[in-house]
Design a protein around this motif. Structure first.
Motif, PDB file in Angstrom:
ATOM      1  N   VAL A  59      39.502  49.648  44.204  1.00 21.79           N
ATOM      2  CA  VAL A  59      39.128  50.077  42.858  1.00 21.79           C
ATOM      3  C   VAL A  59      38.001  49.208  42.305  1.00 21.79           C
ATOM      4  O   VAL A  59      37.753  48.097  42.776  1.00 21.79           O
ATOM      5  CB  VAL A  59      40.333  50.032  41.897  1.00 21.79           C
ATOM      6  CG1 VAL A  59      41.433  50.945  42.387  1.00 21.79           C
ATOM      7  CG2 VAL A  59      40.834  48.617  41.719  1.00 21.79           C
ATOM      8  N   ILE A 112      39.119  56.674  34.153  1.00 21.28           N
ATOM      9  CA  ILE A 112      38.484  56.397  35.426  1.00 21.28           C
ATOM     10  C   ILE A 112      39.553  56.420  36.529  1.00 21.28           C
ATOM     11  O   ILE A 112      40.679  55.968  36.320  1.00 21.28           O
ATOM     12  CB  ILE A 112      37.758  55.035  35.329  1.00 21.28           C
ATOM     13  CG1 ILE A 112      36.665  54.917  36.358  1.00 21.28           C
ATOM     14  CG2 ILE A 112      38.726  53.892  35.415  1.00 21.28           C
ATOM     15  CD1 ILE A 112      35.653  53.845  35.964  1.00 21.28           C
ATOM     16  N   ASP A 113      39.246  57.028  37.661  1.00 24.22           N
ATOM     17  CA  ASP A 113      40.227  56.993  38.758  1.00 24.22           C
ATOM     18  C   ASP A 113      39.837  55.905  39.752  1.00 24.22           C
ATOM     19  O   ASP A 113      38.854  55.185  39.531  1.00 24.22           O
ATOM     20  CB  ASP A 113      40.368  58.374  39.415  1.00 24.22           C
ATOM     21  CG  ASP A 113      39.162  58.742  40.259  1.00 24.22           C
ATOM     22  OD1 ASP A 113      38.226  57.930  40.358  1.00 24.22           O
ATOM     23  OD2 ASP A 113      39.151  59.850  40.809  1.00 24.22           O
ATOM     24  N   SER A 114      40.617  55.790  40.818  1.00 28.52           N
ATOM     25  CA  SER A 114      40.413  54.649  41.707  1.00 28.52           C
ATOM     26  C   SER A 114      39.022  54.642  42.327  1.00 28.52           C
ATOM     27  O   SER A 114      38.514  53.604  42.721  1.00 28.52           O
ATOM     28  CB  SER A 114      41.487  54.635  42.792  1.00 28.52           C
ATOM     29  OG  SER A 114      41.404  55.822  43.540  1.00 28.52           O
ATOM     30  N   VAL A 130      42.089  51.651  35.727  1.00 24.45           N
ATOM     31  CA  VAL A 130      42.653  52.745  36.515  1.00 24.45           C
ATOM     32  C   VAL A 130      44.153  52.832  36.277  1.00 24.45           C
ATOM     33  O   VAL A 130      44.848  51.822  36.365  1.00 24.45           O
ATOM     34  CB  VAL A 130      42.378  52.510  38.023  1.00 24.45           C
ATOM     35  CG1 VAL A 130      42.965  53.625  38.858  1.00 24.45           C
ATOM     36  CG2 VAL A 130      40.892  52.372  38.271  1.00 24.45           C
TER      37      VAL A 130
END
Lengths: 292, 334, 459
Positions: C351, C88-90, C356
């Motif tokens: 976030v 998962i990214d920010s 992350v």
């Protein structure tokens, strides 16, 4: 005193007369010749300038119709809000065949209600789906699901879409929807699709757009399509209307006969139908977001 | 600690502590010295008059927001109606009947501001709209000026009246200024003169204005440019014929010029957006004020000049834009 | 003392909140598992070089640069590749990443991990740029533009000034400040390397005046090196700058340092400048002199409640370490935290998950209390012109907001919406708390689409 009144009336009156003459001359000399059919055809159109026909408003459509009529063919033109009725009238006017437009309606392809896809974060920004879409994946974590800020509700020119505050999802009123496609263009997640209303208003569709792998999709939403293939297996023995691609099933509305068997077999209740599906097993009907 | 339900927002996450209400209440605070000066010179009545104006301005704003706009919240806490009420009161004679100032406040906020959609949408300065309305409707009451120190605690100031310093020098005719007994510059500066409540003391206005400049809410250039514009026009007339035209310093200190310079020209909503545009706006208003004072029908031109310039704000905004980085002469940008 | 330099248009001054500027940099040991995203830069994602089960060491190439604007990615730990999956990214989206189970801490051969300072530069101009590319160095200030591309100066173009960005104008962040204090000598060698790469004889290290210790230290070290004859007099100079946000913006910094204005739509190259961040410059030093690729970075972990409770830190973190582990090492998430920001408070992203990973561009982690985390209620624009006054690009944010809301993108484009650097000064200064930048950012996206459509139309 009376002299003053007299003079005022005379001066103003003569000024008015001069200007009226000038206006009259100009109007006569520079009058623009307009095809009388244009205004007559425009009169027959709904006059809401929605642009669903692909032309700039009803005058644009009227222009296209007249040009088409000059070439002897208007079958490629259609007015979605007016439907077959309006097109038949216009066809009668020109004495030409009109395209046989299918009755269609906008359908939302997401079942991620507050209950099924609970919020796990809190969005803090303008109430706008496009901005929320650019901000993050969504409160539920599903990057494909409805964001619930109602851009579709705002954009719908017919007030056919209302946000249900309980589910957090928009609902389409089939009676009011003219399939103009404004919601299809407005939704940043492309959740709306114009589908045929179906025989006796019976239609079935995959109520999910998530192409995430099953585990991830289910983590975010209880009613996500997990591409398990049960619906396809069921349908393959009947009309082969279902295909699965990219972890997501799709029902071809041209092949679908709205039998509703796929709705019954779907383990995650990711298939929506506008009718009560057959119930071989005692199971409640699928989540039903679209109003009829 | 759970990290459920974290708040997600786009940057910036930091917000300045300056809010609309903070700006407005700072303006209210900046108007306090002028109120004190009004009480000092004209007695208790200016204070009551100001309170009446504020009360009606606030009430109208509240009622319109609640019952016409049908909003759940009220906007009176932002202080903008208070500012309008105070500025209106400062633009009328201390002897004005209470029902007239109340009517003026209703028009100022109701017509001048709420009719356009409330705060931020009004093209004209609401207080000046109210004043213009009063001046047209009640010309006699609006031009009857009590003299300073006539009554301290009485609410009736109609006994002793006099002329304003600007009325004294208006149309002196062929006899020239020599026959007129002009107030001294010190009296003009301190406020020991006849006139509107807020016109009296230039000193009190400057104190309040400097406070706003210090807080960074108004650019210092605007009042100076406005007064310079006024001084240039009146200065030219004075050089040409000092016999009938009074000198620019007198013009700057007398009448509503000071109040206009610090509190009307600097009004955010009704002035242009770029600093250059605002300077043009202020300078033009100053010149217009001088022109009206010298050649117009009224002895005072501050409020009308600003109303006229208010109408030109969209034009200024369209043609005078801030300098964009990288679009300069050295740029040669695509 | 003369008047400090700064940029000429706009700017704001948010509260600094540099709560961690006295905390020395600590090493954070590798966590049990890292997730290293394949794309941590602007441009094309790298080409994967490993598969499930591959044994890697610190510095092993995971993905090589694919195309001109791309960057290599190296393993930041030793262990085994567990899987190639997504992380998962920010913003909550899934991105391809290499998941590595950590075993020990073994480095690739040839990487010098000793603290010894190596000052002699043996590489020539081309070799330096090649090494920068091989080491996967990207702009560590947050923009993550591949550094090698910046220093690949096209034929016929000249650069005369290198500017090292030690401004750190974002509130809270202290990573670059600490680096300048603790690695001043390395920074100077790194600067010399970049000067050689760019072929310039003049470099400024721009530092805001709120870091007097860093200014003084670097001035002293430069004087010392000049005295030793290692660098010519006036070769590198420290430029103290007036505090003003966004001074760390490339265009603003160039103007503050040289008075030159990068024309709209052009690059620093067009005014003969090139800018590099302090962290990036030190990464360049490590890549050249120590053969060490971009595998870790300094992250400031801060927040009012965290520091008040005795937490907060400047940590040297391996790329791919999950956010949760970084926060844990700095004192944990304080109770009542409502928002966690990756990056600075003016441009960083909030976030939704502690999974992350830290990437090459993440310079800070800020925890904001719930009471301060929410935006204020939005009011009507009162035309106060604070956004116009604050915009460092001289734009009219109030107008752009309205135009974008009304979908009048062509007019927004004519008003130079694409010049916006998204610094957030407008939203920051709005007394009505209008989300100006939210709309402007959307408008930039739409205008970008329009322009691309136009390009397609003409070709």
């Amino acid at each position: 005193m009376s002299q003053i009144i007299l003079f005022s009336v005379l001066t103003l009156g003569s000024v008015a007369a001069v200007f009226a003459t000038i206006l009259y001359v100009i109007a006569q000399r520079f009058a623009v010749e307009e095809d009388p059919r244009l205004s007559e055809v425009a009169e027959m159109l709904p006059g809401i300038n929605c642009g669903a026909c692909g032309f700039p408003g009803c005058p644009g459509m009227a222009q296209a119709l007249v040009e088409g009529a000059d070439q002897g063919d208007i079958s490629h033109l259609n007015c979605p809000p007016g439907g077959t009725e309006v097109m038949a009238t216009i066809g009668g006017y020109f004495g030409l065949e009109t395209g046989s437009a299918k009755e269609t309606v906008a359908v939302l392809r997401c079942g991620g209600s507050c209950e099924h896809a609970p919020a796990r974060s809190e969005y803090d920004g303008p109430r706008s789906c496009v901005i929320a879409h650019g901000t993050f994946a969504g409160e539920s974590g599903c990057p494909f699901g409805c964001l619930g800020h109602g851009d579709c509700e705002v954009v719908c020119p017919f007030d056919a879409i209302t946000m249900n505050s309980e589910t957090g999802l928009p609902e389409v009123d089939q009676q009011l929807c003219t399939s103009c496609g404004a919601c299809v263009r407005a939704c940043p997640r492309k959740l709306f699709q114009i589908r045929p209303v179906g025989r006796r208003d019976r239609r079935v569709w995959i109520n999910c757009r998530s192409t995430e792998p099953a585990v991830l999709a289910r983590k975010n939403c209880a009613v996500a399509c997990i591409a398990c293939g049960k619906c396809k297996t069921t349908c393959d023995s009947i009309v082969q209307a279902i295909t699965i691609e990219n972890n997501l099933a799709y029902i071809d509305h041209d092949k679908c006969i709205s039998c509703g068997k796929c709705v019954t077999v779907c383990p995650t209740k990711a298939i929506a139908a506008t009718f009560e599906p057959p119930q071989p097993k005692p199971k409640p009907a699928a989540a039903e977001p679209a109003a009829t | 600690m759970s990290t459920e339900h974290l708040i997600v927002a786009l940057p910036p996450h930091e917000r300045s502590s300056v809010s609309i209400s903070r700006i407005m209440w700072a303006v209210v605070l900046a108007l306090v010295p002028t109120t004190v000066a009004g009480v000092f010179f004209y007695g208790i009545r200016p204070l009551v008059l100001t309170l009446v104006a504020v009360a009606f301005a606030v009430a109208v704003e509240h009622l319109v927001v609640r019952y016409l706009f049908r909003r759940e919240t009220t906007s009176i806490t932002d202080g903008s109606a208070v500012v309008t009420g105070m500025l209106l009161a400062f633009n009328v004679p201390a002897s004005l009947p209470f029902w007239q100032i109340a009517l003026g406040a209703v028009v100022a906020v109701g017509v001048g501001k709420m009719a356009f959609g409330g705060i931020g949408n009004n093209p004209f300065n609401p207080a000046l709209v109210g004043r213009a309305f009063l001046l047209i409707s009640f010309p006699v009451d609006m031009t009857t000026w009590p003299v300073p120190g006539a009554a301290r605690l009485s609410l009736d100031l109609s006994a002793v009246t006099g002329a304003t310093p600007l009325a004294l020098v208006k149309d002196v005719g062929s006899a020239g200024l020599g026959q007129v007994d002009l107030p001294s510059y010190l009296d003009l500066f301190l406020g020991n003169i006849g006139g509107c409540i807020g016109e009296a003391s230039a000193l009190a206005v400057i104190i309040g204005g400097l406070f706003l400049v210090w807080r960074g809410f108004i650019p210092w250039q605007l009042p100076l440019v406005y007064l310079a514009g006024l001084a240039v026009v009146t200065g030219v007339a004075w050089v040409v014929n000092p016999g009938i035209y009074v000198d620019p310093l007198y013009h700057v200190l007398a009448g509503g010029a000071m109040l206009a310079a610090w509190f009307m020209v600097t009004d955010m909503t009704t002035s242009p957006m770029s600093l250059t545009g605002r300077i043009v706006f202020a300078g033009s208003a100053g010149v217009l004020t001088g022109v009206i004072r010298l050649f117009g029908g009224f002895p005072e031109g501050a409020s009308y000049s600003i109303l006229i310039m208010n109408a030109l704000v969209p034009v200024i905004d369209r043609h005078i834009r801030p300098r964009t980085f990288g679009h300069g002469k050295s740029g040669g940008a695509a | 003392m003369q008047k400090l330099k700064t940029f000429s248009i706009g700017g704001v001054h948010p509260p600094e909140n540099k709560l961690t500027d006295h905390m020395a940099i600590r090493d954070l040991p590798p966590p049990p598992q890292v997730a290293i995203p394949v794309s941590q830069h602007i441009g094309k994602p790298g080409q994967l070089q490993v598969e499930r089960g591959t044994t890697v060491r610190v510095g092993t190439l995971l993905a090589k640069a694919d195309g001109f604007i791309s960057a290599a990615v190296h393993s930041s730990v030793s262990g085994t590749v567990k899987k190639i999956d997504s992380v998962i990214d920010s913003q909550g989206h899934r991105r391809q990443a290499v998941i590595i189970a950590v075993e020990g801490d073994e480095w690739e051969e040839g990487i010098d991990t000793s603290p010894e300072l190596l000052e002699d530069i043996s590489l020539d101009r081309g070799a330096i740029v090649t090494r920068i590319a091989e080491a996967g160095i990207v702009g560590a200030g947050g923009a993550t533009f591949p550094t090698a591309v910046k220093f690949s100066i096209p034929e016929g173009r000249t650069i005369d000034t290198l500017i090292i960005n030690g401004v750190e104008c974002e509130p809270y962040l202290t990573a670059d400040h600490r680096l300048m204090l603790e690695n001043a000598d390395e920074l100077i060698v790194g600067t010399r390397l970049l000067m050689q790469a760019a072929g310039v004889a003049r470099a400024f290290i721009g530092i805001e005046s709120n870091k007097p210790d860093a200014i003084e230290l670097l001035q002293e070290r430069i004087r010392l090196k000049a005295g030793e004859g290692k660098i010519p007099e006036g070769f590198i100079s420290v430029l103290a700058l007036q505090q003003r946000y966004p001074q760390g913006g490339e265009k603003q910094l160039i103007q503050a340092a040289t008075g030159r204005e990068v024309p709209s739509g052009k690059l620093p190259l067009d005014v003969h400048c090139v800018v590099s961040n302090v962290s990036t410059t030190i990464a360049v030093y490590q890549a050249m002199q120590k053969n060490r690729p971009f595998v870790d970075r300094i992250v400031t972990v801060t927040g009012k409640a965290l520091v008040a409770a005795g937490g907060g830190a400047n940590l040297r973190v391996r790329i791919g370490t999950p956010l949760g582990a970084v926060i844990e090492a700095a004192g944990g998430v304080p109770d009542g935290t409502g928002k966690i920001i990756m990056g600075g408070p003016m441009t960083g992203r909030s976030v939704t998950s502690l999974e992350v990973p830290i990437t090459k561009g993440s310079g800070g982690v800020i925890m904001i209390d719930r009471s301060e985390a929410r935006r204020y209620a939005v009011g009507h624009c009162i035309r106060c012109s604070r956004c116009v006054g604050g915009c460092p690009m001289g734009l009219e944010p109030y107008l752009l907001e309205k135009l974008v809301q009304k979908e009048r993108y062509e007019e927004a484009e004519a008003l130079s919406i694409m010049d916006c650097i998204e610094c957030g000064s407008c939203s920051y200064s709005c007394p009505a708390n209008r989300p100006l930048l939210d709309w402007i950012r959307l408008g930039k996206g739409k205008v970008g689409e329009l322009r691309r459509a136009r390009m397609r139309g003409t070709t």
